[in-house]
Write a protein that holds these residues in place. Sequence first.
Motif, PDB file in Angstrom:
ATOM      1  N   GLU A   1      11.244  77.216  32.619  1.00 54.77           N
ATOM      2  CA  GLU A   1      10.316  78.341  32.518  1.00 54.77           C
ATOM      3  C   GLU A   1       8.910  77.885  32.929  1.00 54.77           C
ATOM      4  OE1 GLU A   1      10.981  80.729  29.103  1.00 54.77           O
ATOM      5  OE2 GLU A   1       8.905  81.415  29.048  1.00 54.77           O
ATOM      6  N   PRO A   2       8.213  78.694  33.725  1.00 51.03           N
ATOM      7  CA  PRO A   2       6.870  78.287  34.173  1.00 51.03           C
ATOM      8  C   PRO A   2       5.932  78.088  32.990  1.00 51.03           C
ATOM      9  CG  PRO A   2       7.642  80.174  35.423  1.00 51.03           C
ATOM     10  CD  PRO A   2       8.613  79.980  34.318  1.00 51.03           C
ATOM     11  N   GLU A   3       5.005  77.135  33.169  1.00 53.24           N
ATOM     12  CA  GLU A   3       4.071  76.805  32.097  1.00 53.24           C
ATOM     13  C   GLU A   3       2.644  76.815  32.609  1.00 53.24           C
ATOM     14  OE1 GLU A   3       6.630  73.659  29.342  1.00 53.24           O
ATOM     15  OE2 GLU A   3       5.118  72.929  30.744  1.00 53.24           O
ATOM     16  N   VAL A   4       1.729  77.033  31.681  1.00 49.10           N
ATOM     17  CA  VAL A   4       0.306  76.803  31.940  1.00 49.10           C
ATOM     18  C   VAL A   4       0.016  75.377  31.463  1.00 49.10           C
ATOM     19  CG1 VAL A   4      -2.041  77.478  31.346  1.00 49.10           C
ATOM     20  CG2 VAL A   4      -0.279  79.242  31.676  1.00 49.10           C
ATOM     21  N   THR A   5      -0.520  74.573  32.347  1.00 48.05           N
ATOM     22  CA  THR A   5      -0.737  73.155  32.046  1.00 48.05           C
ATOM     23  C   THR A   5      -2.212  72.880  31.833  1.00 48.05           C
ATOM     24  OG1 THR A   5       1.145  72.607  33.462  1.00 48.05           O
ATOM     25  CG2 THR A   5      -0.331  70.809  32.858  1.00 48.05           C
ATOM     26  N   GLN A   6      -2.531  72.205  30.730  1.00 50.20           N
ATOM     27  CA  GLN A   6      -3.925  71.864  30.440  1.00 50.20           C
ATOM     28  C   GLN A   6      -4.076  70.350  30.335  1.00 50.20           C
ATOM     29  OE1 GLN A   6      -4.542  75.369  27.239  1.00 50.20           O
ATOM     30  NE2 GLN A   6      -6.399  74.207  27.717  1.00 50.20           N
ATOM     31  N   THR A   7      -5.150  69.864  30.943  1.00 51.16           N
ATOM     32  CA  THR A   7      -5.479  68.440  30.843  1.00 51.16           C
ATOM     33  C   THR A   7      -6.961  68.242  30.596  1.00 51.16           C
ATOM     34  OG1 THR A   7      -5.729  68.330  33.250  1.00 51.16           O
ATOM     35  CG2 THR A   7      -3.590  67.658  32.335  1.00 51.16           C
ATOM     36  N   PRO A   8      -7.356  67.212  29.837  1.00 51.88           N
ATOM     37  CA  PRO A   8      -6.477  66.354  29.040  1.00 51.88           C
ATOM     38  C   PRO A   8      -6.031  67.076  27.766  1.00 51.88           C
ATOM     39  CG  PRO A   8      -8.761  65.795  28.615  1.00 51.88           C
ATOM     40  CD  PRO A   8      -8.772  66.891  29.655  1.00 51.88           C
ATOM     41  N   SER A   9      -5.138  66.480  27.012  1.00 50.13           N
ATOM     42  CA  SER A   9      -4.729  67.102  25.755  1.00 50.13           C
ATOM     43  C   SER A   9      -5.793  66.872  24.684  1.00 50.13           C
ATOM     44  CB  SER A   9      -3.382  66.549  25.302  1.00 50.13           C
ATOM     45  OG  SER A   9      -3.456  65.147  25.185  1.00 50.13           O
ATOM     46  N   HIS A  10      -6.511  65.759  24.809  1.00 50.06           N
ATOM     47  CA  HIS A  10      -7.573  65.464  23.852  1.00 50.06           C
ATOM     48  C   HIS A  10      -8.709  64.778  24.598  1.00 50.06           C
ATOM     49  CE1 HIS A  10      -8.820  63.528  19.710  1.00 50.06           C
ATOM     50  NE2 HIS A  10      -9.640  64.476  20.123  1.00 50.06           N
ATOM     51  N   GLN A  11      -9.927  65.248  24.367  1.00 44.41           N
ATOM     52  CA  GLN A  11     -11.087  64.638  25.003  1.00 44.41           C
ATOM     53  C   GLN A  11     -12.178  64.428  23.969  1.00 44.41           C
ATOM     54  OE1 GLN A  11     -12.123  66.171  28.769  1.00 44.41           O
ATOM     55  NE2 GLN A  11     -13.955  64.910  28.957  1.00 44.41           N
ATOM     56  N   VAL A  12     -12.723  63.242  24.003  1.00 46.45           N
ATOM     57  CA  VAL A  12     -13.843  62.907  23.115  1.00 46.45           C
ATOM     58  C   VAL A  12     -15.070  62.704  23.994  1.00 46.45           C
ATOM     59  CG1 VAL A  12     -14.740  61.336  21.362  1.00 46.45           C
ATOM     60  CG2 VAL A  12     -12.269  61.784  21.492  1.00 46.45           C
ATOM     61  N   THR A  13     -16.168  63.323  23.605  1.00 52.39           N
ATOM     62  CA  THR A  13     -17.377  63.196  24.411  1.00 52.39           C
ATOM     63  C   THR A  13     -18.586  63.067  23.497  1.00 52.39           C
ATOM     64  OG1 THR A  13     -18.615  64.159  26.252  1.00 52.39           O
ATOM     65  CG2 THR A  13     -17.859  65.672  24.559  1.00 52.39           C
ATOM     66  N   GLN A  14     -19.632  62.476  24.036  1.00 55.11           N
ATOM     67  CA  GLN A  14     -20.851  62.336  23.244  1.00 55.11           C
ATOM     68  C   GLN A  14     -21.699  63.585  23.375  1.00 55.11           C
ATOM     69  OE1 GLN A  14     -22.984  58.687  23.968  1.00 55.11           O
ATOM     70  NE2 GLN A  14     -21.779  57.762  22.324  1.00 55.11           N
ATOM     71  N   MET A  15     -22.357  63.906  22.320  1.00 52.67           N
ATOM     72  CA  MET A  15     -23.251  65.057  22.288  1.00 52.67           C
ATOM     73  C   MET A  15     -24.234  64.981  23.456  1.00 52.67           C
ATOM     74  SD  MET A  15     -25.305  66.330  18.918  1.00 52.67           S
ATOM     75  CE  MET A  15     -26.188  64.799  18.795  1.00 52.67           C
ATOM     76  N   GLY A  16     -24.409  66.105  24.132  1.00 54.70           N
ATOM     77  CA  GLY A  16     -25.320  66.146  25.264  1.00 54.70           C
ATOM     78  C   GLY A  16     -24.642  65.933  26.610  1.00 54.70           C
ATOM     79  N   GLN A  17     -23.435  65.430  26.579  1.00 48.18           N
ATOM     80  CA  GLN A  17     -22.704  65.212  27.833  1.00 48.18           C
ATOM     81  C   GLN A  17     -22.058  66.509  28.310  1.00 48.18           C
ATOM     82  OE1 GLN A  17     -22.488  62.103  29.563  1.00 48.18           O
ATOM     83  NE2 GLN A  17     -24.193  61.790  28.150  1.00 48.18           N
ATOM     84  N   GLU A  18     -21.716  66.522  29.583  1.00 49.48           N
ATOM     85  CA  GLU A  18     -20.993  67.650  30.178  1.00 49.48           C
ATOM     86  C   GLU A  18     -19.505  67.334  30.186  1.00 49.48           C
ATOM     87  OE1 GLU A  18     -22.381  69.559  34.002  1.00 49.48           O
ATOM     88  OE2 GLU A  18     -20.574  68.542  34.733  1.00 49.48           O
ATOM     89  N   VAL A  19     -18.686  68.345  29.911  1.00 52.41           N
ATOM     90  CA  VAL A  19     -17.237  68.150  30.007  1.00 52.41           C
ATOM     91  C   VAL A  19     -16.630  69.245  30.863  1.00 52.41           C
ATOM     92  CG1 VAL A  19     -16.985  66.988  27.778  1.00 52.41           C
ATOM     93  CG2 VAL A  19     -16.777  69.467  27.900  1.00 52.41           C
ATOM     94  N   ILE A  20     -15.550  68.901  31.513  1.00 54.17           N
ATOM     95  CA  ILE A  20     -14.783  69.872  32.283  1.00 54.17           C
ATOM     96  C   ILE A  20     -13.350  69.858  31.764  1.00 54.17           C
ATOM     97  CG2 ILE A  20     -13.893  70.519  34.546  1.00 54.17           C
ATOM     98  CD1 ILE A  20     -16.383  69.269  35.784  1.00 54.17           C
ATOM     99  N   LEU A  21     -12.916  71.003  31.313  1.00 51.18           N
ATOM    100  CA  LEU A  21     -11.544  71.157  30.854  1.00 51.18           C
ATOM    101  C   LEU A  21     -10.740  71.819  31.979  1.00 51.18           C
ATOM    102  CD1 LEU A  21     -12.216  72.463  27.229  1.00 51.18           C
ATOM    103  CD2 LEU A  21     -12.247  70.116  28.112  1.00 51.18           C
ATOM    104  N   ARG A  22      -9.575  71.273  32.206  1.00 54.81           N
ATOM    105  CA  ARG A  22      -8.805  71.709  33.371  1.00 54.81           C
ATOM    106  C   ARG A  22      -7.526  72.431  32.971  1.00 54.81           C
ATOM    107  NH1 ARG A  22     -11.455  69.158  37.417  1.00 54.81           N
ATOM    108  NH2 ARG A  22     -12.624  67.322  36.785  1.00 54.81           N
ATOM    109  N   CYS A  23      -7.184  73.377  33.803  1.00 53.20           N
ATOM    110  CA  CYS A  23      -6.005  74.201  33.550  1.00 53.20           C
ATOM    111  C   CYS A  23      -5.339  74.486  34.895  1.00 53.20           C
ATOM    112  CB  CYS A  23      -6.434  75.500  32.878  1.00 53.20           C
ATOM    113  SG  CYS A  23      -5.168  76.776  32.740  1.00 53.20           S
TER     114      CYS A  23
END
Lengths: 113, 115
Positions: A1-23
């Motif tokens: 069955e088709p799935e929606v895939t997200q990466t990473p499963s867990h991300q830790v970042t420091q306050m003030g940093q930029e993050v990109i969550l992928r799907c």
Amino acid sequence: EPEVTQTPSHQVTQMGQEVILRCVPISNHLYFYWYRQILGQKVEFLVSFYNNEISEKSEIFDDQFSVERPDGSNFTLKIRSTKLEDSAMYFCASSPPQSYGYTFGSGTRLTVV
Amino acid sequence: AQKVTQAQTEISVVEKEDVTLDCVYETRDTTYYLFWYKQPPSGELVFLIRRNSFDEQNEISGRYSWNFQKSTSSFNFTITASQVVDSAVYFCALSPGNRDDKIIFGKGTRLHILP
């Protein structure tokens, strides 16, 4: 069955940093969404995206957030200058053009330290 | 305004007991969808059911059953003969009738099944 895939499963970042969550949505889906769930709370709508533009956004989705579909397969959520309160589970979802088939990914747990 | 209320924050039952999770919704739309999702400790959202507002038939799937009553704006979920693996947070949710609309979640009910 088709799935929606997200990466990473867990991300830790420091306050003030930029993050990109992928799907990676299901390939024939045209509507894309991001939701957020702060630990122990309900799942909240952030934004919907269709035809390369935002179709609706919630009050949570302020200038700190942006979404993009940089190519034919990925759908990203960028959070600029992260704050401690951005720590949450972020869910991506997609739905097809001709029928109701909302599908959620398994989520990315973001921890801001 | 659209809203989903799950009045039960947390429920504990002993294994093999039946348990009903309540859900009351508010919407002015005549066409809408109702959902139940399960969130196990691993965190993902597991789709359980979607019900169209025009279909008031109750549904049974194995040990799970759903009671949709438009007259009381309720969409309750019953687990029969509960098992420890049913322990999770359960969310009731509502979406307007357009396929591209957002889903509005309730606050969830945390269900503990005790061995």
